[in-house]
Design a protein around this motif. Structure first.
Motif, PDB file in Angstrom:
ATOM      1  N   GLU A   1      28.820  38.561  42.412  1.00 36.34           N
ATOM      2  CA  GLU A   1      28.084  37.851  41.372  1.00 36.34           C
ATOM      3  C   GLU A   1      27.586  38.788  40.276  1.00 36.34           C
ATOM      4  OE1 GLU A   1      28.004  34.657  41.256  1.00 36.34           O
ATOM      5  OE2 GLU A   1      28.869  34.315  43.243  1.00 36.34           O
ATOM      6  N   SER A   2      27.085  39.949  40.667  1.00 32.62           N
ATOM      7  CA  SER A   2      26.511  40.869  39.675  1.00 32.62           C
ATOM      8  C   SER A   2      27.558  41.364  38.681  1.00 32.62           C
ATOM      9  CB  SER A   2      25.860  42.061  40.379  1.00 32.62           C
ATOM     10  OG  SER A   2      24.760  41.648  41.155  1.00 32.62           O
ATOM     11  N   LEU A   3      28.704  41.787  39.192  1.00 34.11           N
ATOM     12  CA  LEU A   3      29.752  42.265  38.296  1.00 34.11           C
ATOM     13  C   LEU A   3      30.325  41.123  37.464  1.00 34.11           C
ATOM     14  CD1 LEU A   3      31.622  44.792  40.625  1.00 34.11           C
ATOM     15  CD2 LEU A   3      30.238  45.346  38.610  1.00 34.11           C
ATOM     16  N   SER A   4      30.429  39.941  38.058  1.00 30.29           N
ATOM     17  CA  SER A   4      30.927  38.778  37.318  1.00 30.29           C
ATOM     18  C   SER A   4      29.998  38.450  36.156  1.00 30.29           C
ATOM     19  CB  SER A   4      31.060  37.575  38.252  1.00 30.29           C
ATOM     20  OG  SER A   4      32.005  37.815  39.272  1.00 30.29           O
ATOM     21  N   ASP A   5      28.682  38.490  36.420  1.00 30.26           N
ATOM     22  CA  ASP A   5      27.708  38.213  35.361  1.00 30.26           C
ATOM     23  C   ASP A   5      27.750  39.301  34.294  1.00 30.26           C
ATOM     24  OD1 ASP A   5      26.944  35.944  36.704  1.00 30.26           O
ATOM     25  OD2 ASP A   5      25.141  36.851  37.594  1.00 30.26           O
ATOM     26  N   GLN A   6      27.883  40.545  34.695  1.00 37.08           N
ATOM     27  CA  GLN A   6      27.902  41.667  33.750  1.00 37.08           C
ATOM     28  C   GLN A   6      29.088  41.581  32.799  1.00 37.08           C
ATOM     29  OE1 GLN A   6      27.930  45.640  35.538  1.00 37.08           O
ATOM     30  NE2 GLN A   6      29.027  46.462  33.780  1.00 37.08           N
ATOM     31  N   LEU A   7      30.258  41.224  33.336  1.00 34.03           N
ATOM     32  CA  LEU A   7      31.483  41.237  32.535  1.00 34.03           C
ATOM     33  C   LEU A   7      31.810  39.888  31.910  1.00 34.03           C
ATOM     34  CD1 LEU A   7      33.656  43.450  34.880  1.00 34.03           C
ATOM     35  CD2 LEU A   7      32.679  44.109  32.694  1.00 34.03           C
ATOM     36  N   GLY A   8      31.191  38.833  32.419  1.00 36.90           N
ATOM     37  CA  GLY A   8      31.463  37.510  31.876  1.00 36.90           C
ATOM     38  C   GLY A   8      32.768  36.906  32.356  1.00 36.90           C
ATOM     39  N   VAL A   9      33.380  37.511  33.365  1.00 38.19           N
ATOM     40  CA  VAL A   9      34.587  36.979  34.002  1.00 38.19           C
ATOM     41  C   VAL A   9      34.430  37.153  35.502  1.00 38.19           C
ATOM     42  CG1 VAL A   9      36.094  37.492  32.041  1.00 38.19           C
ATOM     43  CG2 VAL A   9      35.831  39.179  33.854  1.00 38.19           C
ATOM     44  N   GLU A  10      35.183  36.379  36.290  1.00 37.93           N
ATOM     45  CA  GLU A  10      35.075  36.493  37.740  1.00 37.93           C
ATOM     46  C   GLU A  10      35.598  37.836  38.230  1.00 37.93           C
ATOM     47  OE1 GLU A  10      36.866  33.388  39.970  1.00 37.93           O
ATOM     48  OE2 GLU A  10      35.351  31.910  39.443  1.00 37.93           O
ATOM     49  N   VAL A  11      34.802  38.484  39.072  1.00 35.49           N
ATOM     50  CA  VAL A  11      35.202  39.745  39.693  1.00 35.49           C
ATOM     51  C   VAL A  11      35.197  39.566  41.203  1.00 35.49           C
ATOM     52  CG1 VAL A  11      34.675  42.185  40.030  1.00 35.49           C
ATOM     53  CG2 VAL A  11      34.259  41.105  37.794  1.00 35.49           C
ATOM     54  N   TRP A  12      36.310  39.870  41.827  1.00 37.23           N
ATOM     55  CA  TRP A  12      36.469  39.739  43.268  1.00 37.23           C
ATOM     56  C   TRP A  12      36.750  41.101  43.875  1.00 37.23           C
ATOM     57  CZ3 TRP A  12      36.445  34.894  45.893  1.00 37.23           C
ATOM     58  CH2 TRP A  12      36.328  33.780  45.049  1.00 37.23           C
ATOM     59  N   LEU A  13      36.118  41.387  45.008  1.00 37.39           N
ATOM     60  CA  LEU A  13      36.299  42.657  45.694  1.00 37.39           C
ATOM     61  C   LEU A  13      37.210  42.470  46.909  1.00 37.39           C
ATOM     62  CD1 LEU A  13      32.631  44.049  45.712  1.00 37.39           C
ATOM     63  CD2 LEU A  13      34.361  44.191  43.890  1.00 37.39           C
ATOM     64  N   LYS A  14      38.285  43.230  46.956  1.00 37.34           N
ATOM     65  CA  LYS A  14      39.212  43.230  48.091  1.00 37.34           C
ATOM     66  C   LYS A  14      38.725  44.317  49.056  1.00 37.34           C
ATOM     67  CE  LYS A  14      43.279  42.124  50.059  1.00 37.34           C
ATOM     68  NZ  LYS A  14      43.290  41.081  51.068  1.00 37.34           N
ATOM     69  N   LEU A  15      38.158  43.899  50.186  1.00 33.72           N
ATOM     70  CA  LEU A  15      37.404  44.796  51.042  1.00 33.72           C
ATOM     71  C   LEU A  15      38.285  45.497  52.070  1.00 33.72           C
ATOM     72  CD1 LEU A  15      34.167  42.671  51.544  1.00 33.72           C
ATOM     73  CD2 LEU A  15      34.705  44.369  49.775  1.00 33.72           C
ATOM     74  N   GLU A  16      39.050  46.462  51.591  1.00 31.98           N
ATOM     75  CA  GLU A  16      39.892  47.258  52.477  1.00 31.98           C
ATOM     76  C   GLU A  16      39.069  48.187  53.367  1.00 31.98           C
ATOM     77  OE1 GLU A  16      43.566  47.358  52.824  1.00 31.98           O
ATOM     78  OE2 GLU A  16      42.895  45.378  52.206  1.00 31.98           O
ATOM     79  N   LEU A  17      37.819  48.408  53.020  1.00 34.34           N
ATOM     80  CA  LEU A  17      36.966  49.253  53.836  1.00 34.34           C
ATOM     81  C   LEU A  17      36.600  48.593  55.167  1.00 34.34           C
ATOM     82  CD1 LEU A  17      33.345  49.355  52.333  1.00 34.34           C
ATOM     83  CD2 LEU A  17      34.894  47.420  52.196  1.00 34.34           C
ATOM     84  N   GLU A  18      36.887  47.301  55.323  1.00 38.03           N
ATOM     85  CA  GLU A  18      36.602  46.612  56.581  1.00 38.03           C
ATOM     86  C   GLU A  18      37.763  46.667  57.569  1.00 38.03           C
ATOM     87  OE1 GLU A  18      33.391  43.304  54.901  1.00 38.03           O
ATOM     88  OE2 GLU A  18      35.394  42.644  55.489  1.00 38.03           O
ATOM     89  N   ASN A  19      38.869  47.296  57.173  1.00 38.37           N
ATOM     90  CA  ASN A  19      40.031  47.409  58.062  1.00 38.37           C
ATOM     91  C   ASN A  19      39.752  48.370  59.214  1.00 38.37           C
ATOM     92  OD1 ASN A  19      41.348  45.852  56.157  1.00 38.37           O
ATOM     93  ND2 ASN A  19      42.497  47.543  55.271  1.00 38.37           N
ATOM     94  N   PRO A  20      40.580  48.328  60.261  1.00 36.92           N
ATOM     95  CA  PRO A  20      40.494  49.370  61.286  1.00 36.92           C
ATOM     96  C   PRO A  20      40.624  50.741  60.627  1.00 36.92           C
ATOM     97  CG  PRO A  20      41.981  47.624  61.997  1.00 36.92           C
ATOM     98  CD  PRO A  20      41.637  47.328  60.561  1.00 36.92           C
TER      99      PRO A  20
END
Length: 325
Positions: free
Chosen positions: A35-54
């Motif tokens: 939400e924070s990055l989306s609000d900052q940039l005015g477009v939807e920002v989605w995080l692909k969470l590869e850090l949650e992998n094994p």
């Protein structure tokens, strides 16, 4: 755009085959709206969470696919790899799954959490090398001496096919994506994802992100030839090292743009991510978020997908950054 070089970049069919291997150890990584990055940039920002992998990064995908493609005899003989840490964790994880001996060469400056994690998975660690490139020299010599498979951290069709599974997942999760930010070192993730995106979604704008201290790819692409860079300390240790001609090709063919972030911007972004999301993100995984937070990338349309890969940061370093930013 002309066809991609099939000797350097995998086909989509190869990536789909790798996905079948990867699915045996992990589900698709989560894609979450920030939400924070989306609000900052005015477009939807989605995080692909590869850090949650094994093992905490995307690296396990390529490493597991390499081991899955080896013959039984090759697995019995063992494997060797060089790594800044996360590739080593991926190789160690895959080697344990296939009951394969593994030797990992890492620089002495690699985070202790990464070296401890590799050893905990049963692999042998050699951390005598001064830096990442010296570790690769030792690993290649070991492979030649013992006639075993050297698993390059950034190159090889089977490795890149595994990394490309990130893009297959992303296109299924967010088919309307217009821009993808990819953490970039030697080009393994950029090449794997780029091979898929160039073929299945050529309209998507692909941006590779590096730190100013790990900019071998950026400097080389801008110069049109391989440029050697000075090895300096960096929060983004997972992106450190020189590149070669194959990696240069990946940068030239798979990235629409390459941008650099400063050490301060990485540090601030690590602290911000921890405070706002609770995530523990290492420097190599935070460069993409840093590029957005600090205006290095300002897309006019969305949705934007941001790969966040790497949670293996020493607690002492995280504490210092939280106290600083």
């Amino acid at each position: 755009m002309s066809s991609l070089d099939p000797t350097i970049l995998p086909t989509v069919d190869a990536v789909r085959a790798a996905e079948r291997h990867v699915r045996t150890i992990m589900p698709p990584s989560r894609l979450v709206r920030n939400e924070s990055l989306s609000d900052q940039l005015g477009v939807e920002v989605w995080l692909k969470l590869e850090l949650e992998n094994p093992t905490g990064s995307f690296k396990v995908r390529g490493a597991y696919n390499v081991l899955a493609e080896l013959t039984e005899e090759e697995r019995r003989k063992g494997v060797v790899a060089s790594s800044a840490g996360n590739h080593g964790l991926g190789v160690a994880y895959a080697a344990k799954a296939f009951d394969t001996p593994a030797m990992l060469y890492v620089p002495r400056t690699a985070p202790q959490v990464k070296k401890d994690g590799i050893r905990a998975l049963g692999a042998i660690v050699n951390d005598e090398a001064l830096d990442y490139d010296a570790a690769m020299v030792l690993a290649k010599a070991h492979a030649a001496q013992h006639d075993i498979r050297f698993i390059n951290p950034c190159l090889g069709l089977d490795l890149l096919a595994g990394q490309g599974t990130v893009a297959l997942e992303l296109l299924e999760q967010l088919p309307t994506v217009t821009t993808v930010l990819i953490c970039t070192g030697g080009g393994g993730l950029l090449g794997g994802m780029g091979a898929v995106l160039r073929t299945l979604a050529p309209h998507v704008h692909v941006i590779g992100v590096q730190s100013e201290e790990t900019a071998a790819m950026t400097h080389s692409v801008r110069a049109g030839r391989v440029q050697e860079t000075t090895v300096t300390p960096t929060l983004a240790d997972g992106l450190a090292g020189q590149i070669d001609e194959e990696a240069l090709y990946i940068g030239q063919r798979c990235a629409d743009d390459l941008v650099l972030v400063t050490e301060a911007e990485i540090g601030e972004s690590i602290a911000w991510l921890h405070r706002t999301t609770g995530m523990k993100v290492e420097g190599a995984g935070a460069v993409t978020v840093a590029a957005l937070r600090h205006g290095r990338v300002t897309p006019q349309t969305g949705p934007i997908a941001v790969v966040v890969s790497g949670q293996n940061i020493d607690d002492s370093r995280l504490a210092t950054l939280l106290a600083t930013y």
